[in-house]
Design an enzyme around this catalytic site. Structure first.
Site, PDB file in Angstrom:
ATOM      1  N   VAL A   8      -3.990  -8.236  14.084  1.00  0.00           N
ATOM      2  CA  VAL A   8      -4.012  -7.925  12.889  1.00  0.00           C
ATOM      3  C   VAL A   8      -3.242  -6.452  12.619  1.00  0.00           C
ATOM      4  CG1 VAL A   8      -4.902  -7.771  10.401  1.00  0.00           C
ATOM      5  CG2 VAL A   8      -6.170  -8.887  12.356  1.00  0.00           C
ATOM      6  N   ASN A  86       0.119  -8.328   8.259  1.00  0.00           N
ATOM      7  CA  ASN A  86      -0.271  -8.084   7.094  1.00  0.00           C
ATOM      8  C   ASN A  86       0.372  -6.787   6.430  1.00  0.00           C
ATOM      9  OD1 ASN A  86      -2.241  -7.577   4.766  1.00  0.00           O
ATOM     10  ND2 ASN A  86      -2.561  -6.018   5.971  1.00  0.00           N
ATOM     11  N   SER A 137       2.656 -12.950   2.704  1.00  0.00           N
ATOM     12  CA  SER A 137       3.666 -13.006   1.872  1.00  0.00           C
ATOM     13  C   SER A 137       3.467 -12.505   0.426  1.00  0.00           C
ATOM     14  CB  SER A 137       4.124 -14.404   1.751  1.00  0.00           C
ATOM     15  OG  SER A 137       5.258 -14.464   1.018  1.00  0.00           O
ATOM     16  N   TYR A 151      11.449  -5.826  -2.168  1.00  0.00           N
ATOM     17  CA  TYR A 151      10.417  -6.606  -1.668  1.00  0.00           C
ATOM     18  C   TYR A 151      10.272  -8.044  -1.843  1.00  0.00           C
ATOM     19  CZ  TYR A 151       5.372  -7.227  -1.857  1.00  0.00           C
ATOM     20  OH  TYR A 151       4.054  -7.557  -1.676  1.00  0.00           O
ATOM     21  N   LYS A 155       9.821 -10.787   1.508  1.00  0.00           N
ATOM     22  CA  LYS A 155       8.784 -11.780   1.473  1.00  0.00           C
ATOM     23  C   LYS A 155       9.330 -13.243   1.513  1.00  0.00           C
ATOM     24  CE  LYS A 155       5.357  -9.078   1.529  1.00  0.00           C
ATOM     25  NZ  LYS A 155       4.331  -8.747   2.838  1.00  0.00           N
ATOM     26  N   VAL A 182      -3.904  -8.265  -5.831  1.00  0.00           N
ATOM     27  CA  VAL A 182      -5.085  -7.656  -5.319  1.00  0.00           C
ATOM     28  C   VAL A 182      -5.409  -6.140  -5.506  1.00  0.00           C
ATOM     29  CG1 VAL A 182      -6.379  -7.782  -3.198  1.00  0.00           C
ATOM     30  CG2 VAL A 182      -4.648  -9.389  -3.543  1.00  0.00           C
ATOM     31  N   THR A 184      -5.708  -3.036  -4.378  1.00  0.00           N
ATOM     32  CA  THR A 184      -5.613  -2.302  -3.270  1.00  0.00           C
ATOM     33  C   THR A 184      -4.655  -1.182  -3.791  1.00  0.00           C
ATOM     34  OG1 THR A 184      -3.505  -3.256  -2.704  1.00  0.00           O
ATOM     35  CG2 THR A 184      -5.423  -4.183  -1.994  1.00  0.00           C
TER      36      THR A 184
HETATM   37  P1  NAP Z   1      -2.045  -1.308   0.956  1.00  0.00           P
HETATM   38  O1  NAP Z   1      -3.344  -1.047   0.527  1.00  0.00           O
HETATM   39  O2  NAP Z   1      -0.810  -0.340   0.639  1.00  0.00           O
HETATM   40  O3  NAP Z   1      -2.223  -1.399   2.749  1.00  0.00           O
HETATM   41  C1  NAP Z   1      -1.043  -1.588   3.441  1.00  0.00           C
HETATM   42  C2  NAP Z   1      -1.330  -1.642   4.959  1.00  0.00           C
HETATM   43  O4  NAP Z   1      -0.013  -1.585   5.559  1.00  0.00           O
HETATM   44  C3  NAP Z   1      -1.840  -0.221   5.323  1.00  0.00           C
HETATM   45  O5  NAP Z   1      -3.052  -0.393   6.228  1.00  0.00           O
HETATM   46  C4  NAP Z   1      -0.889   0.637   5.931  1.00  0.00           C
HETATM   47  O6  NAP Z   1      -1.195   1.418   6.856  1.00  0.00           O
HETATM   48  C5  NAP Z   1      -0.179  -0.340   6.409  1.00  0.00           C
HETATM   49  N1  NAP Z   1       1.338  -0.197   6.865  1.00  0.00           N
HETATM   50  C6  NAP Z   1       2.356  -0.168   5.886  1.00  0.00           C
HETATM   51  N2  NAP Z   1       3.563   0.542   6.453  1.00  0.00           N
HETATM   52  C7  NAP Z   1       3.022   0.502   7.666  1.00  0.00           C
HETATM   53  C8  NAP Z   1       3.948   0.804   8.735  1.00  0.00           C
HETATM   54  N3  NAP Z   1       5.364   1.153   8.953  1.00  0.00           N
HETATM   55  N4  NAP Z   1       3.450   0.644  10.241  1.00  0.00           N
HETATM   56  C9  NAP Z   1       2.243   0.232  10.174  1.00  0.00           C
HETATM   57  N5  NAP Z   1       1.203  -0.174   9.145  1.00  0.00           N
HETATM   58  C10 NAP Z   1       1.929   0.052   8.091  1.00  0.00           C
HETATM   59  O7  NAP Z   1      -1.422  -2.592   0.493  1.00  0.00           O
HETATM   60  P2  NAP Z   1      -2.221  -4.166   0.397  1.00  0.00           P
HETATM   61  O8  NAP Z   1      -2.042  -4.633  -1.040  1.00  0.00           O
HETATM   62  O9  NAP Z   1      -3.382  -4.276   1.256  1.00  0.00           O
HETATM   63  O10 NAP Z   1      -1.027  -5.051   1.034  1.00  0.00           O
HETATM   64  C11 NAP Z   1      -1.075  -5.590   2.328  1.00  0.00           C
HETATM   65  C12 NAP Z   1      -0.364  -6.719   2.168  1.00  0.00           C
HETATM   66  O11 NAP Z   1      -0.417  -7.557   1.242  1.00  0.00           O
HETATM   67  C13 NAP Z   1       1.195  -6.282   2.271  1.00  0.00           C
HETATM   68  O12 NAP Z   1       2.245  -7.121   3.040  1.00  0.00           O
HETATM   69  C14 NAP Z   1       1.690  -6.666   0.937  1.00  0.00           C
HETATM   70  O13 NAP Z   1       2.922  -6.751   0.503  1.00  0.00           O
HETATM   71  C15 NAP Z   1       1.048  -7.911   0.575  1.00  0.00           C
HETATM   72  N6  NAP Z   1       0.765  -7.953  -0.909  1.00  0.00           N
HETATM   73  C16 NAP Z   1      -0.149  -7.379  -1.828  1.00  0.00           C
HETATM   74  C17 NAP Z   1      -0.425  -7.768  -3.025  1.00  0.00           C
HETATM   75  C18 NAP Z   1      -1.175  -6.984  -3.773  1.00  0.00           C
HETATM   76  O14 NAP Z   1      -1.264  -7.162  -5.180  1.00  0.00           O
HETATM   77  N7  NAP Z   1      -1.877  -5.938  -3.330  1.00  0.00           N
HETATM   78  C19 NAP Z   1       0.207  -8.830  -3.623  1.00  0.00           C
HETATM   79  C20 NAP Z   1       1.094  -9.565  -2.818  1.00  0.00           C
HETATM   80  C21 NAP Z   1       1.315  -9.213  -1.424  1.00  0.00           C
HETATM   81  P3  NAP Z   1      -0.993   2.877   6.992  1.00  0.00           P
HETATM   82  O15 NAP Z   1      -0.308   3.230   5.901  1.00  0.00           O
HETATM   83  O16 NAP Z   1      -2.000   3.646   7.561  1.00  0.00           O
HETATM   84  O17 NAP Z   1       0.179   2.803   8.186  1.00  0.00           O
END
Ligand code: NAP
Length: 254
Positions: A8, A86, A137, A151, A155, A182, A184
């Site tokens: 993951v 992810n 995605s 972005y 995706k 979500v 986050t």
């Molecule tokens: P988040 O809280 O910002 O978490 C992002 C995760 O990705 C963190 O663990 C971060 O870890 C890691 N990451 C980012 N850049 C990285 C890199 N260069 N190398 C290694 N790890 C990296 O965001 P999230 O909302 O959980 O997003 C997770 C996924 O869901 C993403 O692909 C996002 O596009 C997708 N998504 C989110 C939403 C939403 O509403 N939140 C909606 C649609 C899609 P470190 O910073 O510690 O490296």
């Protein structure tokens, strides 16, 4: 049967961390290999899950780190059953008129090319297990959100990568799944920072979702990702892009 071995990415917080927690709630014997850049939360996961959780601190754009993670899994646990891609970022949020190409490329390196790399590194092992790729995605892959061109297009490319893999690799299944909106740190960043580069209407929409408590808890989509990784991507959605709450995935939502 030996426990599943699952990679993951982006497990330090948000949806990725919830995916790891859900995998262990559903199936405590599973072995998870995680990667992110922040070391402290990875250490916490290691303390929590002991001999079932292994990690590498690093950037997913570093193919050396992905190779190391893969080699560690195969050396110590003999196989890889599923990969959940992810990790992802939203920035740059900017009008096409003002596009900073280097910033778009950096986003693509994280959101897309790192996953091409991860698949090419792991696919021999995943195919040997008749395993799965599960891509995180976004609704933005098919919908317009103000100034999210980098972005959303990254995706959309990821959705197509799922289609490519499903057709080119007969021994693996692959799916791209949008998680909804979500609660986050990505949403905090939209409300407090990058939202200022969006239209007032779209920025307000994200702030209103939080204010009216309509953002999803990360465990909701994480349940779908974790169950797809554990049980396998069904044939009827192999190669598809779907939403976490679609009818085809009803049995994975619990
Ligand atoms: P988040 O809280 O910002 O978490 C992002 C995760 O990705 C963190 O663990 C971060 O870890 C890691 N990451 C980012 N850049 C990285 C890199 N260069 N190398 C290694 N790890 C990296 O965001 P999230 O909302 O959980 O997003 C997770 C996924 O869901 C993403 O692909 C996002 O596009 C997708 N998504 C989110 C939403 C939403 O509403 N939140 C909606 C649609 C899609 P470190 O910073 O510690 O490296």
């Amino acid at each position: 049967m030996s426990p599943k071995v699952i990679i993951v990415t982006g497990v330090s917080r948000g949806i990725g961390r919830s995916i790891v927690d859900t995998i262990f709630q559903e199936s405590p014997e599973t072995i998870v290999y995680g990667i992110a850049r922040s070391e402290a939360p990875l250490k916490e996961l290691k303390e929590q899950y002991g001999d079932h959780f292994f990690y590498i601190v690093g950037d997913i754009t570093d193919a050396g780190k992905l190779k190391q993670l893969t080699a560690d899994a195969v050396r110590d646990h003999g196989k890889i059953d599923s990969v959940v891609a992810n990790a992802g970022v939203l920035e740059p949020v900017q009008r096409i008129h003002d596009a900073d190409i280097d910033a778009w490329k950096r986003l693509y390196d994280i959101n897309f090319f790192s996953i091409v790399s991860l698949v090419s590194i792991t696919v021999e092992q995943v195919a040997r297990s008749h395993g799965n790729y599960v891509f995180v995605s976004s609704d933005a892959s098919t919908m317009y959100f103000s100034n999210w061109g980098a972005y959303g297009s990254s995706k959309a490319a990821l959705n197509h990568l799922a289609l490519t893999i499903a057709n080119e690799e007969p021994d693996v299944n692959c799916i791209a799944v949008a998680p909804g909106i979500v609660d986050t740190s990505m949403q905090v960043n939209i409300r407090e920072n990058v939202g200022n580069n969006m239209s007032a209407e779209h920025h307000a929409m994200f702030k209103d979702l939080k204010a009216s408590n309509k953002l999803l808890d990360s465990n909701v989509p994480a349940t779908v990702y974790a169950n797809l990784a554990l049980r396998g991507v069904p044939e009827n959605v192999n190669g598809k892009y779907v939403s976490y709450d679609c009818n085809e995935l009803a049995s994975f939502q619990k």
